[in-house]
Motif scaffolding. Structure first.
Motif, PDB file in Angstrom:
ATOM      1  N   SER A  95      -6.277   9.139 -11.287  1.00  5.84           N
ATOM      2  CA  SER A  95      -5.634   9.677 -10.220  1.00  5.84           C
ATOM      3  C   SER A  95      -6.793   9.551  -8.725  1.00  5.84           C
ATOM      4  O   SER A  95      -6.353   9.197  -7.825  1.00  5.84           O
ATOM      5  CB  SER A  95      -5.054  11.119 -10.420  1.00  5.84           C
ATOM      6  N   GLN A  96      -7.846   9.731  -9.304  1.00  7.27           N
ATOM      7  CA  GLN A  96      -9.061   9.593  -8.553  1.00  7.27           C
ATOM      8  C   GLN A  96      -9.210   8.079  -7.960  1.00  7.27           C
ATOM      9  O   GLN A  96      -9.677   7.893  -6.921  1.00  7.27           O
ATOM     10  CB  GLN A  96     -10.247  10.025  -9.034  1.00  7.27           C
ATOM     11  N   MET A  97      -8.935   7.304  -9.114  1.00  2.47           N
ATOM     12  CA  MET A  97      -8.787   5.939  -8.735  1.00  2.47           C
ATOM     13  C   MET A  97      -8.136   5.542  -7.662  1.00  2.47           C
ATOM     14  O   MET A  97      -8.314   4.456  -6.876  1.00  2.47           O
ATOM     15  CB  MET A  97      -8.723   4.865 -10.033  1.00  2.47           C
ATOM     16  N   ILE A  98      -6.776   5.969  -7.719  1.00  5.08           N
ATOM     17  CA  ILE A  98      -5.753   5.575  -6.690  1.00  5.08           C
ATOM     18  C   ILE A  98      -6.297   6.049  -5.209  1.00  5.08           C
ATOM     19  O   ILE A  98      -6.235   5.263  -4.395  1.00  5.08           O
ATOM     20  CB  ILE A  98      -4.343   6.232  -6.958  1.00  5.08           C
ATOM     21  N   LEU A 147      -2.983  11.110   1.316  1.00  2.68           N
ATOM     22  CA  LEU A 147      -4.404  11.420   0.997  1.00  2.68           C
ATOM     23  C   LEU A 147      -4.590  12.958   1.594  1.00  2.68           C
ATOM     24  O   LEU A 147      -5.507  13.787   1.234  1.00  2.68           O
ATOM     25  CB  LEU A 147      -5.168  10.656   1.941  1.00  2.68           C
ATOM     26  N   LYS A 148      -3.768  13.448   2.535  1.00  6.90           N
ATOM     27  CA  LYS A 148      -3.579  14.793   2.790  1.00  6.90           C
ATOM     28  C   LYS A 148      -3.356  15.713   1.531  1.00  6.90           C
ATOM     29  O   LYS A 148      -3.985  16.688   1.762  1.00  6.90           O
ATOM     30  CB  LYS A 148      -2.393  14.999   4.091  1.00  6.90           C
ATOM     31  N   LEU A 149      -2.367  15.434   1.011  1.00  2.61           N
ATOM     32  CA  LEU A 149      -2.202  16.157  -0.263  1.00  2.61           C
ATOM     33  C   LEU A 149      -3.210  16.245  -1.139  1.00  2.61           C
ATOM     34  O   LEU A 149      -3.729  17.234  -1.850  1.00  2.61           O
ATOM     35  CB  LEU A 149      -0.805  15.756  -0.860  1.00  2.61           C
ATOM     36  N   ALA A 150      -3.665  14.809  -1.487  1.00  2.00           N
ATOM     37  CA  ALA A 150      -4.551  14.754  -2.425  1.00  2.00           C
ATOM     38  C   ALA A 150      -6.111  15.411  -1.979  1.00  2.00           C
ATOM     39  O   ALA A 150      -6.758  16.301  -2.881  1.00  2.00           O
ATOM     40  CB  ALA A 150      -5.245  13.401  -2.578  1.00  2.00           C
ATOM     41  N   SER A 151      -6.255  15.891  -0.719  1.00  2.00           N
ATOM     42  CA  SER A 151      -7.368  16.588  -0.192  1.00  2.00           C
ATOM     43  C   SER A 151      -7.154  18.372  -0.454  1.00  2.00           C
ATOM     44  O   SER A 151      -8.346  18.898  -0.278  1.00  2.00           O
ATOM     45  CB  SER A 151      -7.544  16.445   1.225  1.00  2.00           C
ATOM     46  N   ASN A 171       0.712  -1.317  -0.060  1.00  2.00           N
ATOM     47  CA  ASN A 171       0.157   0.020   0.018  1.00  2.00           C
ATOM     48  C   ASN A 171       0.793   1.439  -0.055  1.00  2.00           C
ATOM     49  O   ASN A 171       0.664   2.228  -0.565  1.00  2.00           O
ATOM     50  CB  ASN A 171      -0.908  -0.036   1.204  1.00  2.00           C
ATOM     51  N   ASP A 172       1.770   1.044   0.522  1.00  2.00           N
ATOM     52  CA  ASP A 172       2.798   2.367   0.662  1.00  2.00           C
ATOM     53  C   ASP A 172       3.239   2.768  -0.889  1.00  2.00           C
ATOM     54  O   ASP A 172       3.444   4.082  -1.082  1.00  2.00           O
ATOM     55  CB  ASP A 172       3.988   2.189   1.538  1.00  2.00           C
ATOM     56  N   ALA A 173       3.573   1.699  -1.767  1.00  2.00           N
ATOM     57  CA  ALA A 173       4.057   2.069  -3.071  1.00  2.00           C
ATOM     58  C   ALA A 173       2.936   2.845  -3.788  1.00  2.00           C
ATOM     59  O   ALA A 173       3.166   3.854  -4.738  1.00  2.00           O
ATOM     60  CB  ALA A 173       4.443   0.788  -3.557  1.00  2.00           C
ATOM     61  N   VAL A 174       1.756   2.374  -3.685  1.00  2.00           N
ATOM     62  CA  VAL A 174       0.468   3.066  -4.288  1.00  2.00           C
ATOM     63  C   VAL A 174       0.379   4.469  -3.860  1.00  2.00           C
ATOM     64  O   VAL A 174       0.325   5.549  -4.374  1.00  2.00           O
ATOM     65  CB  VAL A 174      -0.619   2.305  -3.837  1.00  2.00           C
ATOM     66  N   ALA A 175       0.547   4.609  -2.652  1.00  2.00           N
ATOM     67  CA  ALA A 175       0.343   5.947  -1.880  1.00  2.00           C
ATOM     68  C   ALA A 175       1.407   6.832  -2.318  1.00  2.00           C
ATOM     69  O   ALA A 175       1.130   7.894  -2.549  1.00  2.00           O
ATOM     70  CB  ALA A 175       0.213   5.797  -0.226  1.00  2.00           C
TER      71      ALA A 175
END
Length: 352
Positions: A145-148, A184-188, A115-119
């Protein structure tokens, strides 16, 4: 010891560039290596972009980020399936390792749940976006990107047992949770991405409960340094404890062991007490100490990292325990990149 920072940075950036394929991704080690490290990993590519990012070569970072996004786009049917059904076998997860030219997955048995690699790919895309360098410029790229984001939420990264940074035991890993929180913090903050804030909250809660351990079986682990740099998701107390544990329990002359009783390239026939010494761990500590303004310690670990450079001017993955002998994964792109970052951070520290 004086260092010509610009000269050394230039030399090791050149080594890094020798590992890049025309597609934009990097192989983990030399293209001709016989260990399997002629393949590409999501994680290694992320960490290899840091050397370019920290030294201002944004074009190279964007090219790699776009290529990584293309890897996800190639496998979007699989990702959509995972979002709809939630993976329950490791092969159903997004593969962390792929062919550097065709972007195909490798299907032999592997610890594919990482999961870290995907993140990290999401983090890179969002980091560049927020810096004003868009990676996702088409409708499809934004959808992927949204799918990730949706994938990380669907697998419930905050308590999902994965293979972790070292691709080994299925456990809940703090380093994987931390990468998810950071991404997810950056994505938000990206206006065209939708992130359920509760998923960040769950991740932060899980981190607080697990840290300063990496997992149920590992209390000190080199992977924990990722939570300090580049992801900055630890409290001051957690940061201090992680550094103390890594320095006291894991540091060696030519590197940092990943964790105690690590059997990968262990020099002892029974697999105990002679753990391999990973070179990039020394650079990692130099980076963190430089960022903390602890000059003496930053210089100490930078000198230690510099001593791992071979006579050919390359940095290996690791040295065998208490030995001047490196393994065949030389140069390792991740090692080269972290050394470049260490040089840059110490240089910046000295000019403040």
């Amino acid at each position: 010891m004086s260092i010509d920072f610009d000269k050394e940075i230039h030399a090791h950036i050149a080594v890094l560039k020798s590992l890049q394929k025309p597609t934009g991704v990097f192989t983990a080690a030399a293209h001709t290596v016989g260990t399997g490290y002629d393949k590409a990993w999501l994680r290694d590519n992320y960490f290899m972009t840091l050397g370019f990012l920290e030294t201002g070569d944004i074009d190279t970072v964007v090219k790699t980020a776009k290529a990584l996004l293309s890897v996800f786009a190639k496998h979007k049917d699989k990702i959509n399936w995972a979002i709809a059904n939630k993976p329950h076998e490791t092969w159903q997860y997004i593969h962390a390792r792929f062919h550097p030219e065709t972007f195909e997955e490798y299907w032999e048995e592997w610890g594919n749940s990482q999961n870290d690699a995907v993140a990290e790919v999401l983090y890179l895309i969002c980091d560049l976006e927020l810096r004003g360098h868009a990676v996702a410029t088409t409708t499809e790229e934004k959808e992927v990107s949204q799918m990730i984001v949706d994938y990380l939420v669907r697998v419930e990264y905050w308590h999902d047992a994965d293979n972790g940074i070292w691709e080994e035991n299925m456990e809940v890993h703090a380093s994987s949770i931390g990468a998810g929180v950071a991404a997810l913090k950056l994505a938000s903050q990206v206006e065209w991405l939708k992130v359920p804030l509760v998923a960040i909250h769950y991740g932060e809660e899980a981190l607080r409960q697990l840290l300063p351990r990496e997992s149920q079986t590992k209390f000190a682990d080199l992977a924990l340094l990722s939570l300090i740099y580049p992801f900055a998701v630890t409290t001051q107390a957690e940061t201090d404890t992680i550094i103390k544990n890594v320095v006291y329990h894991l540091t060696r002359d030519r590197g940092v062991i990943r964790y105690k009783l690590d059997r990968y390239y262990n020099a002892n026939e029974d697999g105990y007490s002679e753990e391999a010494e990973w070179c990039f761990g020394l650079s990692w500590l130099a980076i963190i100490y430089a960022m903390r303004g602890e000059k003496e310690r930053a210089w100490y670990y930078l000198r230690q990292a510099r001593n791992t450079v071979t006579s050919n001017g390359e940095i290996p993955e690791l040295y065998f325990s208490q030995s001047p002998v490196p393994n065949d994964n030389t140069p390792l792109g991740w090692s080269e990149s972290m050394y470049v970052v260490a040089l840059q951070k110490v240089k910046e520290m000295e000019t403040k």
